[in-house]
Motif scaffolding. Structure first.
Motif, mmCIF file in Angstrom:
data_model
loop_
_atom_site.group_PDB
_atom_site.id
_atom_site.type_symbol
_atom_site.label_atom_id
_atom_site.label_comp_id
_atom_site.label_asym_id
_atom_site.label_seq_id
_atom_site.Cartn_x
_atom_site.Cartn_y
_atom_site.Cartn_z
ATOM 1 N N ILE A 153 22.487 70.227 20.550
ATOM 2 C CA ILE A 153 22.988 69.916 19.202
ATOM 3 C C ILE A 153 24.317 70.606 18.944
ATOM 4 C CG2 ILE A 153 22.540 70.234 16.737
ATOM 5 C CD1 ILE A 153 19.573 69.811 17.331
ATOM 6 N N ASP A 154 24.414 71.873 19.342
ATOM 7 C CA ASP A 154 25.657 72.622 19.126
ATOM 8 C C ASP A 154 26.810 72.043 19.950
ATOM 9 O OD1 ASP A 154 24.392 74.310 17.380
ATOM 10 O OD2 ASP A 154 23.979 75.859 18.887
ATOM 11 N N LEU A 155 26.524 71.651 21.190
ATOM 12 C CA LEU A 155 27.568 71.065 22.036
ATOM 13 C C LEU A 155 28.094 69.758 21.442
ATOM 14 C CD1 LEU A 155 26.149 71.672 25.644
ATOM 15 C CD2 LEU A 155 28.276 72.602 24.696
ATOM 16 N N VAL A 156 27.170 68.891 21.016
ATOM 17 C CA VAL A 156 27.572 67.595 20.449
ATOM 18 C C VAL A 156 28.368 67.801 19.163
ATOM 19 C CG1 VAL A 156 26.738 65.438 19.443
ATOM 20 C CG2 VAL A 156 25.627 66.374 21.480
ATOM 21 N N ALA A 157 27.888 68.681 18.297
ATOM 22 C CA ALA A 157 28.586 68.941 17.031
ATOM 23 C C ALA A 157 29.988 69.498 17.269
ATOM 24 C CB ALA A 157 27.777 69.920 16.185
ATOM 25 N N GLY A 158 30.174 70.243 18.367
ATOM 26 C CA GLY A 158 31.484 70.804 18.657
ATOM 27 C C GLY A 158 32.478 69.782 19.179
ATOM 28 N N VAL A 159 31.995 68.779 19.901
ATOM 29 C CA VAL A 159 32.886 67.778 20.512
ATOM 30 C C VAL A 159 33.074 66.556 19.615
ATOM 31 C CG1 VAL A 159 33.258 66.337 22.571
ATOM 32 C CG2 VAL A 159 32.176 68.569 22.790
ATOM 33 N N SER A 217 25.612 62.329 27.088
ATOM 34 C CA SER A 217 24.846 61.104 26.855
ATOM 35 C C SER A 217 24.886 60.706 25.388
ATOM 36 C CB SER A 217 23.395 61.307 27.308
ATOM 37 O OG SER A 217 22.615 60.180 26.997
ATOM 38 N N ILE A 218 24.719 61.680 24.509
ATOM 39 C CA ILE A 218 24.747 61.401 23.060
ATOM 40 C C ILE A 218 26.143 60.994 22.623
ATOM 41 C CG2 ILE A 218 24.438 62.411 20.777
ATOM 42 C CD1 ILE A 218 22.292 64.226 21.996
ATOM 43 N N LEU A 219 27.162 61.709 23.101
ATOM 44 C CA LEU A 219 28.537 61.422 22.689
ATOM 45 C C LEU A 219 28.973 60.027 23.120
ATOM 46 C CD1 LEU A 219 30.099 64.884 23.598
ATOM 47 C CD2 LEU A 219 29.886 63.932 21.290
ATOM 48 N N TYR A 230 24.630 66.291 11.718
ATOM 49 C CA TYR A 230 23.391 65.526 11.564
ATOM 50 C C TYR A 230 23.171 64.499 12.681
ATOM 51 C CZ TYR A 230 23.828 67.441 6.850
ATOM 52 O OH TYR A 230 23.959 68.291 5.780
ATOM 53 N N ILE A 231 24.258 63.935 13.211
ATOM 54 C CA ILE A 231 24.132 62.891 14.229
ATOM 55 C C ILE A 231 23.378 63.364 15.466
ATOM 56 C CG2 ILE A 231 25.454 61.469 15.847
ATOM 57 C CD1 ILE A 231 27.522 61.057 13.665
ATOM 58 N N PRO A 232 23.696 64.542 16.048
ATOM 59 C CA PRO A 232 22.972 64.945 17.268
ATOM 60 C C PRO A 232 21.477 65.153 17.049
ATOM 61 C CG PRO A 232 24.357 66.733 16.456
ATOM 62 C CD PRO A 232 24.748 65.516 15.707
ATOM 63 N N ARG A 233 21.050 65.468 15.837
ATOM 64 C CA ARG A 233 19.631 65.674 15.567
ATOM 65 C C ARG A 233 18.837 64.374 15.632
ATOM 66 N NH1 ARG A 233 19.247 70.862 13.588
ATOM 67 N NH2 ARG A 233 21.227 71.734 12.802
ATOM 68 N N LEU A 234 19.527 63.239 15.528
ATOM 69 C CA LEU A 234 18.853 61.954 15.664
ATOM 70 C C LEU A 234 18.422 61.705 17.104
ATOM 71 C CD1 LEU A 234 21.236 59.722 13.492
ATOM 72 C CD2 LEU A 234 19.019 60.671 12.819
ATOM 73 N N PHE A 235 19.089 62.346 18.060
ATOM 74 C CA PHE A 235 18.843 62.089 19.468
ATOM 75 C C PHE A 235 18.029 63.181 20.153
ATOM 76 C CE2 PHE A 235 22.647 59.751 18.342
ATOM 77 C CZ PHE A 235 22.519 58.551 19.023
ATOM 78 N N THR A 236 18.130 64.406 19.673
ATOM 79 C CA THR A 236 17.468 65.506 20.378
ATOM 80 C C THR A 236 17.104 66.621 19.400
ATOM 81 O OG1 THR A 236 17.728 67.101 22.193
ATOM 82 C CG2 THR A 236 19.666 66.636 20.863
ATOM 83 N N SER A 237 16.173 67.457 19.861
ATOM 84 C CA SER A 237 15.774 68.634 19.074
ATOM 85 C C SER A 237 16.225 69.932 19.730
ATOM 86 C CB SER A 237 14.243 68.645 18.911
ATOM 87 O OG SER A 237 13.789 67.456 18.297
ATOM 88 N N VAL A 247 13.586 58.921 24.449
ATOM 89 C CA VAL A 247 13.478 59.902 25.528
ATOM 90 C C VAL A 247 14.142 61.219 25.146
ATOM 91 C CG1 VAL A 247 14.175 60.417 27.899
ATOM 92 C CG2 VAL A 247 13.288 58.153 27.331
ATOM 93 N N GLY A 248 15.182 61.151 24.309
ATOM 94 C CA GLY A 248 15.931 62.347 23.967
ATOM 95 C C GLY A 248 15.087 63.436 23.356
ATOM 96 N N HIS A 249 14.052 63.065 22.642
ATOM 97 C CA HIS A 249 13.215 64.068 21.983
ATOM 98 C C HIS A 249 12.137 64.641 22.908
ATOM 99 C CE1 HIS A 249 14.833 63.726 17.901
ATOM 100 N NE2 HIS A 249 15.003 62.442 18.159
ATOM 101 N N ILE A 250 12.041 64.133 24.141
ATOM 102 C CA ILE A 250 11.134 64.743 25.118
ATOM 103 C C ILE A 250 11.728 66.046 25.625
ATOM 104 C CG2 ILE A 250 10.016 64.451 27.354
ATOM 105 C CD1 ILE A 250 9.940 61.476 26.886
ATOM 106 N N GLY A 251 13.020 65.995 25.981
ATOM 107 C CA GLY A 251 13.688 67.189 26.496
ATOM 108 C C GLY A 251 15.085 66.847 26.958
#
Length: 649
Positions: free
Chosen positions: A545-551, A469-471, A533-540, A237-241
């Protein structure tokens, strides 16, 4: 699935029946419930051979059966740490396989401590490789090994059994045969008892490292497979939006707190009732307890269904994003189709676990987990169902789980505890409810402490909710390594304590702590190095992506504390002091963690960084306090307390 082997308690053959698992507390409620069920059986004449345990099992020395040595927490969630308390069994009936596992472990420890000869005697140095191979493969040798011990071996065994085990005891027997040719059940049992009494059983860090690694790997596989049921939906679902990703997280949180946690918490009463019914020899009562729990959970499903059907209205009143609330409510409505199946599976897991059949769940998940991932992909992308495809896949899987478990029980193993459907399953519910409520409160408290962070993230923005959700998914995924390791460690320590082996238990705890630090450092390194790289597995979505990479660096920082805290809880369970871990965890979550999360996230404006600062500090507090308690624990006193609990049993 490989499980930690039991090590049986010391004592002579006549006293084995009183050697129960040391850190399990007796449950008068369970005893009264089982007594009532037995009375009902006699009143109705519905005996069905119940209570007639395998005579071979009854006549054999009893020990610390793995099925009773640790009540495995049967739930996997985003963050909760297990503090479920197990209960003591009135009687323990070991199967042949369980007795063999216990005896093999004892034989191995006796061999390592040079109390019995090695399994493979050393050959003379002048023997050639060809001669060694010929000797090993010769028909005469095979026949000799498989034959009945000769009179000379019997005399050697008799002499050995009547010797005291001390430093001067020579290793006797035929040195050309495995274990000197004097290896048999009676020898192992009596030699083990004498060796423990003499204080000759020790272990090494190399041995405990191998044991921990061997028994953790299968548990890790099982936990990862079960958690993959949740991860699959987030992946697809993450790659839908980002709206859809946030909705899945919000729906999963609501389903956990209002549904799954309720099922899992209430089903913990079977860890006591089913286990005591099986341990007392009344095996058909295990099936009765299963029916009773399934009917009870299905009744509880009615109020759960009302909440899920009104999910959209409830969530719209809590979260600011109306579209996210609408999709989450839709997810819950579809998920309701699988709720009865999930309830049946939670009950069924306890049914097989009470019989020591922990591998049954693994086999079921090996089928259902890949099927769930495939259905998520097909329904969401191939069939073009979009967002609704994910909850449909989950609902189908939840109904598939109990079906596969039933097939395993019916065709493979586990039917001996099933006595057929009975009207008695609609009676005697109150003891089950009283035992279930403490487990429900603990599980709900743990779920709520971690899942509430997801709800808080929705007040920042849709992107923050999607990032949360990703974190939380990544943090829960890494948790599936240290937690199974803590289960293996707690079982090993508890069995060694039960066998009155204080120093080996201490060594096992030290090895487990080192392993926990290693896993924590490994998880920290992986999350830190792969943060881009990890956040790109869940969303585009670039913003998410920037938020996940920062936390992620904050999530990586507390991986070490998480691993150590989890291991400490496992050691405390092995020591029989699991209530310490429970109190410390609740203090750290609610008194320390959540106030820091809210204060930094909303008060200081740190947003997601602030939300995750709370759990990081809270877990550090858990690791620190539990480590201090364990460091100051007297292991010899733990053994004495274990003996006291045994005698009171």
């Amino acid at each position: 699935m490989s499980e930690p082997p039991p090590v049986r308690a010391r004592g002579n053959s006549a006293s084995h029946t009183s050697q129960l698992h040391t850190y399990l507390s007796s449950s008068p409620i369970a005893a009264a419930s089982i007594a009532q069920d037995i009375s009902d059986q006699y009143d109705t004449g519905d005996l069905d051979g119940d209570g007639d345990s395998d005579t071979d099992s009854i006549n054999q020395p009893l020990g610390h059966c793995l099925a009773e040595s640790y009540r495995r927490p049967s739930y996997i969630a985003t963050g909760p740490r297990s503090t479920i308390t197990a209960n003591k069994l009135e009687h323990v009936h070991l199967s042949k396989a369980e007795r063999e596992v216990a005896r093999n472990e004892e034989r191995s420890l006796l061999r390592d401590n040079n109390i019995i000869p090695p399994k493979h005697p050393r050959r003379s140095s002048d023997s050639t490789m060809a001669q060694k191979l010929k000797s090993q493969l010769s028909f005469g040798r095979l026949r000799k090994v498989q034959s009945v011990p000769d009179e000379e071996s019997r005399r050697a065994e008799h002499e050995y059994l009547n010797r005291a085990v001390n430093e001067d005891t020579p290793l006797i027997g035929d040195p050309s045969r495995p274990y000197g040719g004097i290896d048999n059940p009676s020898l192992i049992d009596r030699t083990w008892e004498s060796a423990v009494l003499a204080g000759k059983i020790q272990t090494t860090w190399q041995r405990e490292s191998k044991v921990l690694a061997r028994y953790s790997r299968s548990l890790i596989l099982t936990f990862l497979l079960q958690y993959s049921l949740t991860v699959a939906s987030i992946f697809t679902v993450g790659h839908i939006g980002k709206v859809e990703l946030g909705a899945v997280s919000l729906a999963s949180m609501t389903a956990n707190i209002t549904g799954y946690a309720v099922y899992q918490g209430l089903a913990t009463s079977l860890d006591t009732l089913a286990a005591q019914a099986y341990g007392s020899g009344h095996k058909k009562l295990v099936g009765l307890q299963l029916q009773r729990m399934v009917y009870f959970l299905w009744t509880i499903t009615i109020p759960i269904a009302i909440i899920w059907l009104l999910g959209t209205q409830i969530l719209e009143a809590i979260v600011p994003e109306k579209e996210t609330a609408r999709l989450a409510g839709l997810y819950l409505k579809i998920l309701l189709i699988g709720a009865p199946g999930y309830a049946a599976f939670e009950s069924g897991k306890r049914y097989v676990q009470a019989q020591g059949l922990f591998s049954a769940t693994t086999y079921v998940l090996l089928i259902c987990a890949p099927t769930n991932a495939l259905m998520n992909y097909l329904f969401v992308w191939v069939f073009g169902w979009g967002f609704v495809g994910a909850p449909i896949a989950v609902a189908v899987t939840e109904n598939l789980l109990p079906l596969c478990l039933f097939i395993y029980v019916y065709f493979v193993h586990g039917m001996e505890c099933w006595g057929g459907f009975s009207k008695r399953a609609f009676r005697n519910w109150w003891p089950m409810i009283k035992l279930a409520l403490p487990g429900l409160v603990m599980v709900l408290a743990e779920f709520l402490a971690f899942e509430i962070l997801t709800l808080s993230a929705s007040w920042f923005s849709t992107s923050h909710l999607a990032a949360q959700s990703i974190l939380s998914t990544v943090a829960a995924l890494t948790f599936q390594i240290p937690f199974p390791m803590s289960i293996a460690a707690s079982t090993r320590i508890a069995n060694l304590i039960g066998a009155t082996l204080a120093e080996p238990a201490r060594m096992a705890a030290k090895v487990a702590m080192v392993a926990a630090v290693f896993v924590g450092v490994l998880n920290t390194t992986l999350l830190s190095s792969l943060k881009a790289y990890i956040p790109r597995l869940f969303t585009s979505d670039p913003e998410v992506i920037d938020l996940v990479a920062g936390v992620l660096p904050i999530c990586a920082a507390f991986q070490l504390f998480d691993s150590i805290a989890t291991n400490c809880n496992g050691i405390l369970r092995g020591l029989g002091r699991q209530e310490i871990g429970g109190y410390v965890s609740l203090f750290a979550y609610y008194i320390v963690g959540l106030p820091i999360s809210f204060g930094t996230a909303f008060g200081l404006g740190w947003e997601l960084h602030g939300l995750w600062a709370g759990p990081a500090i809270g877990l550090a507090v858990v690791a620190l306090i539990n480590n201090i308690f364990i460091w100051r624990t007297s292991w010899d006193r733990a053994v004495q307390e274990a003996k006291k609990r045994n005698s009171q049993g």
